[in-house]
Scaffold this motif. Sequence first.
Motif, PDB file in Angstrom:
ATOM      1  N   ARG A 146       8.562  -0.958  -9.033  1.00 31.41           N
ATOM      2  CA  ARG A 146       7.955   0.299  -8.190  1.00 31.41           C
ATOM      3  C   ARG A 146       6.443  -0.002  -7.654  1.00 31.41           C
ATOM      4  NH1 ARG A 146      12.308   2.318  -7.638  1.00 31.41           N
ATOM      5  NH2 ARG A 146      11.174   4.228  -7.152  1.00 31.41           N
ATOM      6  N   GLN A 147       6.005  -1.026  -8.170  1.00 29.52           N
ATOM      7  CA  GLN A 147       4.482  -1.265  -7.206  1.00 29.52           C
ATOM      8  C   GLN A 147       4.755  -2.107  -5.954  1.00 29.52           C
ATOM      9  OE1 GLN A 147       1.847   0.350  -8.461  1.00 29.52           O
ATOM     10  NE2 GLN A 147       3.341   1.429  -9.912  1.00 29.52           N
ATOM     11  N   ALA A 148       6.067  -2.488  -5.654  1.00 24.91           N
ATOM     12  CA  ALA A 148       6.103  -3.258  -4.496  1.00 24.91           C
ATOM     13  C   ALA A 148       6.511  -2.612  -3.343  1.00 24.91           C
ATOM     14  CB  ALA A 148       7.255  -4.110  -4.836  1.00 24.91           C
ATOM     15  N   GLY A 149       6.585  -1.287  -3.560  1.00 20.26           N
ATOM     16  CA  GLY A 149       6.927  -0.373  -2.041  1.00 20.26           C
ATOM     17  C   GLY A 149       6.049   0.338  -1.627  1.00 20.26           C
ATOM     18  N   VAL A 150       6.353   1.378  -1.060  1.00 19.88           N
ATOM     19  CA  VAL A 150       5.433   1.986  -0.356  1.00 19.88           C
ATOM     20  C   VAL A 150       4.799   3.310  -1.498  1.00 19.88           C
ATOM     21  CG1 VAL A 150       6.359   1.705   1.866  1.00 19.88           C
ATOM     22  CG2 VAL A 150       7.155   3.871   0.731  1.00 19.88           C
ATOM     23  N   ILE A 151       3.975   3.925  -0.983  1.00 14.22           N
ATOM     24  CA  ILE A 151       3.301   5.169  -1.943  1.00 14.22           C
ATOM     25  C   ILE A 151       3.736   6.317  -1.042  1.00 14.22           C
ATOM     26  CG2 ILE A 151       1.158   6.249  -2.858  1.00 14.22           C
ATOM     27  CD1 ILE A 151       0.210   3.525  -3.299  1.00 14.22           C
ATOM     28  N   LEU A 172      17.225   2.148  -0.144  1.00 15.01           N
ATOM     29  CA  LEU A 172      16.811   1.218  -1.094  1.00 15.01           C
ATOM     30  C   LEU A 172      15.390   0.604  -0.990  1.00 15.01           C
ATOM     31  CD1 LEU A 172      20.336  -0.850  -1.316  1.00 15.01           C
ATOM     32  CD2 LEU A 172      19.639   1.283  -2.668  1.00 15.01           C
ATOM     33  N   GLN A 173      14.633   1.515  -0.504  1.00 11.62           N
ATOM     34  CA  GLN A 173      13.053   1.347  -0.391  1.00 11.62           C
ATOM     35  C   GLN A 173      12.246   1.454  -1.761  1.00 11.62           C
ATOM     36  OE1 GLN A 173      11.209  -0.255   2.121  1.00 11.62           O
ATOM     37  NE2 GLN A 173       9.753  -0.137   0.359  1.00 11.62           N
ATOM     38  N   PRO A 174      12.060   0.687  -2.361  1.00  7.11           N
ATOM     39  CA  PRO A 174      10.960   0.948  -3.456  1.00  7.11           C
ATOM     40  C   PRO A 174       9.811   1.688  -3.001  1.00  7.11           C
ATOM     41  CG  PRO A 174      11.475  -1.393  -3.462  1.00  7.11           C
ATOM     42  CD  PRO A 174      11.788  -0.977  -2.219  1.00  7.11           C
ATOM     43  N   SER A 175       9.492   2.863  -3.967  1.00  7.51           N
ATOM     44  CA  SER A 175       8.613   3.789  -3.606  1.00  7.51           C
ATOM     45  C   SER A 175       7.886   4.016  -4.918  1.00  7.51           C
ATOM     46  CB  SER A 175       9.000   4.605  -2.819  1.00  7.51           C
ATOM     47  OG  SER A 175       9.917   5.530  -3.404  1.00  7.51           O
ATOM     48  N   ALA A 176       6.567   4.600  -5.002  1.00  5.58           N
ATOM     49  CA  ALA A 176       5.955   5.228  -6.137  1.00  5.58           C
ATOM     50  C   ALA A 176       5.617   6.718  -5.532  1.00  5.58           C
ATOM     51  CB  ALA A 176       4.883   4.537  -6.684  1.00  5.58           C
ATOM     52  N   TYR A 177       5.903   7.742  -6.260  1.00  4.32           N
ATOM     53  CA  TYR A 177       5.553   8.987  -5.803  1.00  4.32           C
ATOM     54  C   TYR A 177       4.589   9.682  -6.616  1.00  4.32           C
ATOM     55  CZ  TYR A 177       5.863  14.010  -4.984  1.00  4.32           C
ATOM     56  OH  TYR A 177       5.966  15.652  -4.597  1.00  4.32           O
ATOM     57  N   PHE A 178       3.741  10.206  -5.947  1.00  5.35           N
ATOM     58  CA  PHE A 178       2.361  11.118  -6.499  1.00  5.35           C
ATOM     59  C   PHE A 178       2.466  12.406  -5.749  1.00  5.35           C
ATOM     60  CE2 PHE A 178       1.408   6.557  -6.923  1.00  5.35           C
ATOM     61  CZ  PHE A 178       0.821   6.099  -7.872  1.00  5.35           C
ATOM     62  N   ASP A 179       2.224  13.438  -6.737  1.00  3.09           N
ATOM     63  CA  ASP A 179       2.326  14.738  -6.437  1.00  3.09           C
ATOM     64  C   ASP A 179       1.076  15.457  -6.531  1.00  3.09           C
ATOM     65  OD1 ASP A 179       2.880  17.973  -7.101  1.00  3.09           O
ATOM     66  OD2 ASP A 179       4.673  17.053  -6.008  1.00  3.09           O
ATOM     67  N   ALA A 202       2.533  12.315   2.909  1.00  4.75           N
ATOM     68  CA  ALA A 202       1.987  11.165   3.754  1.00  4.75           C
ATOM     69  C   ALA A 202       2.651   9.930   2.853  1.00  4.75           C
ATOM     70  CB  ALA A 202       0.556  10.861   3.520  1.00  4.75           C
ATOM     71  N   VAL A 203       2.692   8.725   3.602  1.00  2.00           N
ATOM     72  CA  VAL A 203       3.451   7.584   3.227  1.00  2.00           C
ATOM     73  C   VAL A 203       2.428   6.420   3.242  1.00  2.00           C
ATOM     74  CG1 VAL A 203       5.280   5.876   3.536  1.00  2.00           C
ATOM     75  CG2 VAL A 203       5.828   8.217   3.534  1.00  2.00           C
ATOM     76  N   VAL A 204       1.926   5.684   2.449  1.00  2.00           N
ATOM     77  CA  VAL A 204       1.017   4.496   2.557  1.00  2.00           C
ATOM     78  C   VAL A 204       1.893   3.140   2.579  1.00  2.00           C
ATOM     79  CG1 VAL A 204      -0.987   3.188   1.658  1.00  2.00           C
ATOM     80  CG2 VAL A 204      -0.673   5.821   1.107  1.00  2.00           C
ATOM     81  N   THR A 205       1.954   2.309   3.609  1.00  2.00           N
ATOM     82  CA  THR A 205       2.566   1.200   3.585  1.00  2.00           C
ATOM     83  C   THR A 205       2.233   0.096   2.959  1.00  2.00           C
ATOM     84  OG1 THR A 205       1.491   0.422   5.495  1.00  2.00           O
ATOM     85  CG2 THR A 205       3.282   2.046   5.985  1.00  2.00           C
ATOM     86  N   GLN A 206       2.943  -1.049   2.736  1.00  2.00           N
ATOM     87  CA  GLN A 206       2.456  -2.030   1.865  1.00  2.00           C
ATOM     88  C   GLN A 206       1.317  -2.748   2.630  1.00  2.00           C
ATOM     89  OE1 GLN A 206       6.492  -4.033   2.365  1.00  2.00           O
ATOM     90  NE2 GLN A 206       7.042  -3.564   0.302  1.00  2.00           N
TER      91      GLN A 206
END
Length: 211
Positions: A146-151, A172-179, A202-206
């Motif tokens: 989960r830490q490998a993808g985008v935020i 199939l893009q790994p992502s971590a979601y913060f609310d 907002a999406v934070v890329t790798q």
Amino acid sequence: MSDFPHPPAPDLSNRVHQIFPLLSEGQLARVSRYGTTVRIDAGDYLYHQGERHAPMYVILSGEIEVTRRTPLAEHSLGRHGRGLFTGDTGTLAGRATSATVRAVTDVVATRIEEEAVRTLVVSEAELSEMIMRAFILRRVAFFNDRQAGVIVIGSQASAASLRVREFLTRNLQPSAYFDIDAHEDTADLMARFGITQDDVPAVVTQTGQVV
């Protein structure tokens, strides 16, 4: 950090020998027919994470290091020597690579281009089984990291946030979601990347870029 349902990640800790198998001397000789011998100087990169159409490398001598970059840090996936081959299922389709590979020492390798990799897995039954198993397990490990993808920084009340998360899941893009309401550490992430509530979702890329 997500309330979005995900299936439990498989435990791959006991399958390292299948994720990073070593080719035998006979297998190395057979693989060489599908590529060319190249020399890479210590410190040079075989390819960078996110690069498309990267070839597969089979290490004949020397040592490489595989690293993965996340929006927050970079970590090593290990060092490997003779008999190791690079790549995952994305290699067969020219997709973006999931890691960076660098020569730690001077390296001699067989470089196999994308089309030749596909020919190899079709033509060599024994090698194909080993290579495809490793490719699949590596991609599974990447997807479940989960830490490998985008935020993704969003809001439960935002339909746009839900659309972004559904899009990433479908692809199939790994992502971590913060609310912004449910997760207390979201404010620190927003401050770190200069994101305001008006920017959400907002999406934070790798690479740490905000889109």
